[in-house]
Design a protein around this motif. Structure first.
Motif, mmCIF file in Angstrom:
data_model
loop_
_atom_site.group_PDB
_atom_site.id
_atom_site.type_symbol
_atom_site.label_atom_id
_atom_site.label_comp_id
_atom_site.label_asym_id
_atom_site.label_seq_id
_atom_site.Cartn_x
_atom_site.Cartn_y
_atom_site.Cartn_z
ATOM 1 N N LYS A 26 0.833 -1.206 0.000
ATOM 2 C CA LYS A 26 0.000 0.000 0.000
ATOM 3 C C LYS A 26 0.869 1.257 0.000
ATOM 4 O O LYS A 26 0.470 2.283 -0.517
ATOM 5 N N SER A 27 2.059 1.164 0.615
ATOM 6 C CA SER A 27 2.953 2.321 0.670
ATOM 7 C C SER A 27 4.406 1.861 0.726
ATOM 8 O O SER A 27 4.707 0.803 1.271
ATOM 9 N N VAL A 28 5.280 2.676 0.159
ATOM 10 C CA VAL A 28 6.724 2.467 0.238
ATOM 11 C C VAL A 28 7.349 3.835 0.459
ATOM 12 O O VAL A 28 7.001 4.800 -0.213
ATOM 13 N N ALA A 29 8.278 3.908 1.410
ATOM 14 C CA ALA A 29 8.987 5.153 1.700
ATOM 15 C C ALA A 29 10.485 4.857 1.768
ATOM 16 O O ALA A 29 10.890 3.718 2.016
ATOM 17 N N VAL A 30 11.298 5.883 1.571
ATOM 18 C CA VAL A 30 12.749 5.758 1.696
ATOM 19 C C VAL A 30 13.161 6.467 2.980
ATOM 20 O O VAL A 30 12.872 7.650 3.163
ATOM 21 N N VAL A 31 13.817 5.723 3.869
ATOM 22 C CA VAL A 31 14.350 6.312 5.093
ATOM 23 C C VAL A 31 15.851 6.061 5.122
ATOM 24 O O VAL A 31 16.328 5.049 4.627
ATOM 25 N N GLY A 32 16.577 7.020 5.679
ATOM 26 C CA GLY A 32 18.023 6.874 5.744
ATOM 27 C C GLY A 32 18.651 7.973 6.559
ATOM 28 O O GLY A 32 17.954 8.779 7.183
ATOM 29 N N ASN A 33 19.985 8.008 6.526
ATOM 30 C CA ASN A 33 20.654 9.033 7.318
ATOM 31 C C ASN A 33 20.447 10.429 6.739
ATOM 32 O O ASN A 33 20.683 11.419 7.414
ATOM 33 N N ASP A 38 13.849 8.928 10.151
ATOM 34 C CA ASP A 38 12.556 9.297 10.727
ATOM 35 C C ASP A 38 11.449 9.017 9.710
ATOM 36 O O ASP A 38 11.411 9.628 8.642
ATOM 37 N N SER A 39 10.546 8.114 10.049
ATOM 38 C CA SER A 39 9.472 7.758 9.108
ATOM 39 C C SER A 39 8.556 8.942 8.809
ATOM 40 O O SER A 39 7.916 8.990 7.766
ATOM 41 N N LYS A 40 8.518 9.931 9.715
ATOM 42 C CA LYS A 40 7.697 11.124 9.466
ATOM 43 C C LYS A 40 8.361 12.049 8.444
ATOM 44 O O LYS A 40 7.694 12.817 7.771
ATOM 45 N N LYS A 41 9.704 11.979 8.332
ATOM 46 C CA LYS A 41 10.434 12.791 7.358
ATOM 47 C C LYS A 41 10.768 11.984 6.103
ATOM 48 O O LYS A 41 11.427 12.485 5.205
#
Length: 100
Positions: A26-33, A38-41
């Motif tokens: 349903k959703s994919v996000a990229v998180v990293g340094n 932060d999943s909110k950013k």
């Protein structure tokens, strides 16, 4: 999965496009340094008609960045075509590494 890098001539920036085939997600996000893990950013990728998620992030060149994909807000996966991988003691897993 795929990563496309486009270096800008006018700025020390690289436009990095992430492509993640995840038809069932349903959703994919990229998180990293680059967004403090932060999943909110996180950079949320847009789902295309073919089921692939796509999004672009502007990152400074001459750096390396650790990242992972966050699928449906709960499952982390790595990029198969990452430049390399780095062990993360906190997560107990490897992170994908992007070298620009």
């Amino acid at each position: 999965m795929a990563i496309k890098k486009q270096y800008l001539k006018s700025k020390p920036i690289c436009k990095v496009t992430f492509l993640v085939p995840a038809q069932e997600a349903k959703s994919v996000a990229v998180v990293g340094n680059f967004n403090e893990w932060d999943s909110k950013k996180a950079t949320n990728l847009k789902k295309l008609k073919n089921g692939t998620f796509k999004g672009t992030v502007d990152l400074e060149k001459d750096n390396s960045y650790e990242f992972r994909y966050l699928v449906d807000g709960k499952t982390f996966i790595n990029e198969e075509q990452a430049d390399s991988y780095a062990w993360n003691d906190f997560a107990g897993a490897e992170n994908s590494v992007l070298s620009l």
